[in-house]
Scaffold this active site. Structure first.
Site, PDB file in Angstrom:
ATOM      1  N   GLN A 180      -4.987  -1.444   9.329  1.00 55.31           N
ATOM      2  CA  GLN A 180      -4.766  -2.779   8.776  1.00 55.31           C
ATOM      3  C   GLN A 180      -5.411  -3.842   9.673  1.00 55.31           C
ATOM      4  OE1 GLN A 180      -3.309  -3.560   5.739  1.00 55.31           O
ATOM      5  NE2 GLN A 180      -4.013  -5.619   6.211  1.00 55.31           N
TER       6      GLN A 180
ATOM      7  N   ASP B  50     -11.531   2.856   3.021  1.00 55.49           N
ATOM      8  CA  ASP B  50     -11.822   1.423   2.868  1.00 55.49           C
ATOM      9  C   ASP B  50     -13.314   1.202   2.618  1.00 55.49           C
ATOM     10  OD1 ASP B  50      -9.721  -0.380   2.884  1.00 55.49           O
ATOM     11  OD2 ASP B  50      -9.443  -0.270   5.055  1.00 55.49           O
TER      12      ASP B  50
ATOM     13  N   LYS C  58       0.848  -1.203   0.000  1.00 57.41           N
ATOM     14  CA  LYS C  58       0.000   0.000   0.000  1.00 57.41           C
ATOM     15  C   LYS C  58       0.880   1.249   0.000  1.00 57.41           C
ATOM     16  CE  LYS C  58      -3.877  -2.220   2.288  1.00 57.41           C
ATOM     17  NZ  LYS C  58      -4.548  -2.516   3.551  1.00 57.41           N
TER      18      LYS C  58
END
Ligand code: NAD
Length: 302
Positions: free
Chosen positions: A98, A121, A54
């Site tokens: 995460q 997200d 990422k």
């Protein structure tokens, strides 16, 4: 091979180039770049490798990327405090935590604490609601489903009026992609069926699909005889079915397989995604797209 391969690796490059160009233009006109913070708690090798990818991608497209790595024993309260800090930080447009988090931390509580306008997200209940309403309400579609839709559209597959069958009803893939495909919108307008573990005749449903999206996590679940000739098959499954030595690095790597019997299915389908190299690369790509969108919303240019 009859089917046209839809390669996520190629589509990723196209989209990342578009994002890079957009970032450069915004920097020139507005003097800012998207800011993304990635919070990693603990040292799980899988999480570290996702986060590293990422960060690498964020740098590539010109984002300001902050990596905030924390020890395994970080308290829930401290993590909530960090999220509050980033929620208030004007230079941050996207906050990523995460997953999975260590067991002593309530994941739901953490995800719900992220400002919905920085929830790139797309997991916050506010964004799930926005997705359900559709149209202009949608801010951040969740990344894997957004990647799936992008692949279908960029492959030139007609979605309007198409029979879409989604195998799986998870919150991160099955439910959102089903919801996205029946919306009154470009790249959607489909008639959607969702099938799952309690479905009586999986094969009969799959066989009706013009677009078959499989996200079950069961290697080889979809048999070639379940596929309508010419259908578009999107295999989301990523299953570790063994290990091999990498020719490039000499290190042990996982052998991955999808949920579809690829070798046989590619002779029947019109379009198909490979595993690996299909849906996989799209998730981080769409995360970058959402982060860019977040800055655009803030600047009023979305
Ligand atoms: P999940 O386990 O949360 O959900 C799986 C769903 O499939 C469930 O709703 C279940 O009802 C259904 N299912 C399972 N077995 C079935 C069967 N035999 N028949 C019918 N339905 C069945 O999984 P998930 O998080 O949605 O992920 C699904 C797969 O997609 C996994 O292999 C995962 O690794 C992969 N995945 C890939 C990406 C990516 O490539 N970027 C992202 C997310 C998930």
């Amino acid at each position: 091979m009859a089917a046209k391969l839809i390669k996520g690796t190629e589509i990723r490059e196209e989209i990342l180039e578009e994002i890079t160009a957009d970032v450069a233009e915004i920097k020139e006109k507005h003097g800012v770049v998207p800011g993304l913070v990635t919070i990693l708690v603990g040292e799980s090798p899988a999480s570290i490798s996702y986060v590293t990818l990422k960060i690498k991608t964020a740098h590539r497209v010109g984002f300001n990327e902050i990596q905030d790595s924390q020890p395994d024993d970080l308290s829930e309260e401290a993590l909530l405090g960090m999220i509050d800090k980033y929620n208030k930080d004007d230079s941050i447009n996207g906050i990523l935590v995460q997953l999975p988090l260590p067991k002593h931390i309530d994941e739901k509580k953490i995800l719900n604490a992220i400002d919905p306008d920085k929830d790139v997200d797309g997991f916050h209940p506010v964004n799930v609601g926005r997705l359900m309403i559709g149209g202009d309400e949608v801010k951040f579609p969740p990344c894997t489903p957004a990647g799936i839709q992008e692949m279908i559209v960029r492959a030139g597959v007609e979605t309007s009026g198409a029979e879409v069958v989604v195998v799986g009803r998870s919150n991160i893939v099955g439910k959102p992609i089903a919801n996205m495909m029946f919306q009154k919108a470009a790249g959607a307008n489909s008639t959607v069926t969702v099938v799952h573990t309690r479905t009586k005749d999986l094969a009969a449903h799959c066989l009706r699909a013009d677009i078959l999206i499989v996200a079950a996590g069961v290697p080889g679940l979809v048999k070639p005889e379940w596929i309508k000739p010419g259908a578009c098959v999107i295999d989301v499954g990523v299953n570790r079915i063994g290990e091999k030595i990498s020719e490039k690095t000499g290190k042990k790597i996982a052998i991955l397989s999808g949920d579809v019997d690829f070798d046989a299915a590619k002779e029947i389908a019109g379009y198909i995604t490979p595993v690996p190299g299909g849906v996989g690369p799209m998730t981080i790509t769409m995360l970058m797209k959402n982060t860019l969108k977040s800055l655009k919303f803030k600047l009023g240019i979305a």
